[in-house]
Design a protein around this motif. Structure first.
Motif, PDB file in Angstrom:
ATOM      1  N   HIS A 105       3.557  -3.986  -4.071  1.00 46.82           N
ATOM      2  CA  HIS A 105       3.769  -5.285  -3.432  1.00 46.82           C
ATOM      3  C   HIS A 105       4.326  -6.222  -4.492  1.00 46.82           C
ATOM      4  N   GLY A 106       4.516  -7.464  -4.182  1.00 47.78           N
ATOM      5  CA  GLY A 106       5.182  -8.410  -5.070  1.00 47.78           C
ATOM      6  C   GLY A 106       4.723  -8.370  -6.517  1.00 47.78           C
ATOM      7  N   GLN A 107       3.410  -8.471  -6.747  1.00 42.79           N
ATOM      8  CA  GLN A 107       2.902  -8.493  -8.117  1.00 42.79           C
ATOM      9  C   GLN A 107       3.180  -7.183  -8.838  1.00 42.79           C
ATOM     10  N   VAL A 108       2.891  -6.083  -8.166  1.00 43.26           N
ATOM     11  CA  VAL A 108       3.099  -4.776  -8.795  1.00 43.26           C
ATOM     12  C   VAL A 108       4.578  -4.534  -9.047  1.00 43.26           C
ATOM     13  N   ALA A 109       5.365  -4.781  -8.026  1.00 38.98           N
ATOM     14  CA  ALA A 109       6.782  -4.446  -8.098  1.00 38.98           C
ATOM     15  C   ALA A 109       7.540  -5.287  -9.110  1.00 38.98           C
ATOM     16  N   THR A 110       7.075  -6.453  -9.390  1.00 36.07           N
ATOM     17  CA  THR A 110       7.821  -7.304 -10.317  1.00 36.07           C
ATOM     18  C   THR A 110       7.093  -7.489 -11.634  1.00 36.07           C
ATOM     19  N   VAL A 111       5.978  -8.183 -11.608  1.00 34.99           N
ATOM     20  CA  VAL A 111       5.312  -8.582 -12.851  1.00 34.99           C
ATOM     21  C   VAL A 111       4.767  -7.400 -13.644  1.00 34.99           C
ATOM     22  N   GLN A 155       0.539  11.719   3.338  1.00 33.21           N
ATOM     23  CA  GLN A 155       0.700  12.321   4.665  1.00 33.21           C
ATOM     24  C   GLN A 155       1.353  11.362   5.666  1.00 33.21           C
ATOM     25  N   ASP A 156       1.584  10.127   5.265  1.00 36.94           N
ATOM     26  CA  ASP A 156       2.120   9.099   6.169  1.00 36.94           C
ATOM     27  C   ASP A 156       3.594   8.847   5.828  1.00 36.94           C
ATOM     28  N   GLU A 157       4.490   9.457   6.588  1.00 37.05           N
ATOM     29  CA  GLU A 157       5.926   9.381   6.292  1.00 37.05           C
ATOM     30  C   GLU A 157       6.451   7.942   6.328  1.00 37.05           C
ATOM     31  N   MET A 158       5.978   7.144   7.258  1.00 41.00           N
ATOM     32  CA  MET A 158       6.440   5.761   7.356  1.00 41.00           C
ATOM     33  C   MET A 158       6.005   4.960   6.127  1.00 41.00           C
ATOM     34  N   GLN A 159       4.762   5.116   5.734  1.00 38.58           N
ATOM     35  CA  GLN A 159       4.284   4.383   4.560  1.00 38.58           C
ATOM     36  C   GLN A 159       5.022   4.843   3.300  1.00 38.58           C
ATOM     37  N   LYS A 160       5.284   6.136   3.178  1.00 37.51           N
ATOM     38  CA  LYS A 160       6.045   6.637   2.030  1.00 37.51           C
ATOM     39  C   LYS A 160       7.439   6.011   1.991  1.00 37.51           C
ATOM     40  N   PHE A 161       8.100   5.951   3.135  1.00 35.91           N
ATOM     41  CA  PHE A 161       9.425   5.352   3.212  1.00 35.91           C
ATOM     42  C   PHE A 161       9.374   3.883   2.780  1.00 35.91           C
ATOM     43  N   LEU A 162       8.419   3.137   3.313  1.00 36.32           N
ATOM     44  CA  LEU A 162       8.298   1.716   2.983  1.00 36.32           C
ATOM     45  C   LEU A 162       7.985   1.496   1.502  1.00 36.32           C
ATOM     46  N   LEU A 163       7.155   2.347   0.928  1.00 38.95           N
ATOM     47  CA  LEU A 163       6.836   2.219  -0.499  1.00 38.95           C
ATOM     48  C   LEU A 163       8.063   2.484  -1.364  1.00 38.95           C
ATOM     49  N   ASN A 164       8.873   3.437  -0.975  1.00 36.43           N
ATOM     50  CA  ASN A 164      10.110   3.700  -1.718  1.00 36.43           C
ATOM     51  C   ASN A 164      11.044   2.503  -1.659  1.00 36.43           C
ATOM     52  N   GLN A 165      11.078   1.833  -0.520  1.00 44.46           N
ATOM     53  CA  GLN A 165      11.928   0.653  -0.359  1.00 44.46           C
ATOM     54  C   GLN A 165      11.389  -0.544  -1.153  1.00 44.46           C
ATOM     55  N   ALA A 166      10.080  -0.583  -1.383  1.00 45.78           N
ATOM     56  CA  ALA A 166       9.458  -1.729  -2.056  1.00 45.78           C
ATOM     57  C   ALA A 166       9.615  -1.689  -3.575  1.00 45.78           C
ATOM     58  N   ALA A 167      10.009  -0.561  -4.122  1.00 43.01           N
ATOM     59  CA  ALA A 167      10.155  -0.447  -5.579  1.00 43.01           C
ATOM     60  C   ALA A 167      11.288  -1.351  -6.055  1.00 43.01           C
ATOM     61  N   PRO A 168      11.091  -1.990  -7.196  1.00 42.46           N
ATOM     62  CA  PRO A 168      12.150  -2.851  -7.723  1.00 42.46           C
ATOM     63  C   PRO A 168      13.390  -2.039  -8.107  1.00 42.46           C
TER      64      PRO A 168
END
Length: 161
Positions: A14-20, A39-52
Motif C-alpha cells: 500500500h502507499g507506505q510500503v510501496a513508496t517510503v 491462492q487468490d488470483e485477483m489479489q495477486k494481480f492487484l498486488l503486482n499493480q501496486a508495486a512502485p
C-alpha cells in the motif's frame, strides 16, 4: 537473498510500503509470503499493480519461499518480505530461515482479536507466534514508516490483556 526488511502488515503493498519503505530500504523486489494470498488470483494481480515503478512484486506460498530463499539466482536480490500474520514468519523461522528483525505494521481487528494499538489487533495465536519469534532472538519493532521512532513490540505486548 539480501532481506532488507521483514514486515507484517495485512494491508500488504500500500502507499507506505510501496513508496517510503521501498525507497528507504533500497529494495528491488517485494515478496508477499502467504499461502492464502497466493491462492487468490485477483489479489495477486492487484498486488503486482501496486508495486512502485522499477520494483518487482511476487506473491508466493510459504513452501515456495522455503524453496527459493537460498537459491543462487536470488543471492544478491535486495528484497522486502511482506507477511499478513506472524504465524507465517514463524513457519519460515522454524524451517531454518533467520531474520534479525521483524517490523510490525498493521494487523486489523477481527473476531477473536483484541486491540493492542489503534492499528494492531492480536489473537492468542498471534501472541504465541510473536513470543516464539522473540524467543529466537528476533527484534520485534513497531513503526508505520521509517521516520517513526521504533517501538519495542514486546514492551507493548507486556501491557496487553
Amino acid at each position: 537473498m539480501d532481506v532488507r526488511l521483514v514486515r507484517i502488515d495485512d494491508r500488504l503493498i500500500h502507499g507506505q510500503v510501496a513508496t517510503v519503505w521501498a525507497k528507504q530500504t533500497g529494495i528491488e523486489r517485494i515478496i508477499v509470503v502467504s499461502d492464502v494470498v497466493a491462492q487468490d488470483e485477483m489479489q495477486k494481480f492487484l498486488l503486482n499493480q501496486a508495486a512502485p515503478p522499477g520494483i518487482k512484486a511476487n506473491v508466493v506460498t510459504i513452501d515456495k519461499m522455503l524453496e527459493v530463499f537460498h537459491n543462487i539466482l536470488f543471492l544478491n536480490a535486495k528484497v522486502m518480505l511482506l507477511f499478513t500474520c506472524p504465524q507465517d514468519v514463524e513457519r519460515l523461522v522454524r524451517a531454518g530461515i533467520r531474520f534479525s528483525s521483524v517490523n510490525i505494521g498493521g494487523m486489523r481487528f477481527a473476531a477473536g482479536k483484541k486491540m493492542l494499538t489503534n492499528v494492531i489487533s492480536l489473537s492468542e495465536d498471534d501472541v504465541r507466534a510473536f513470543k516464539y519469534l522473540y524467543g529466537q532472538g528476533i527484534e520485534l519493532e513497531v513503526r508505520q514508516v521509517p521516520a517513526d521512532r521504533k517501538v519495542n513490540f514486546m514492551d507493548l505486548l507486556s501491557r496487553f490483556r
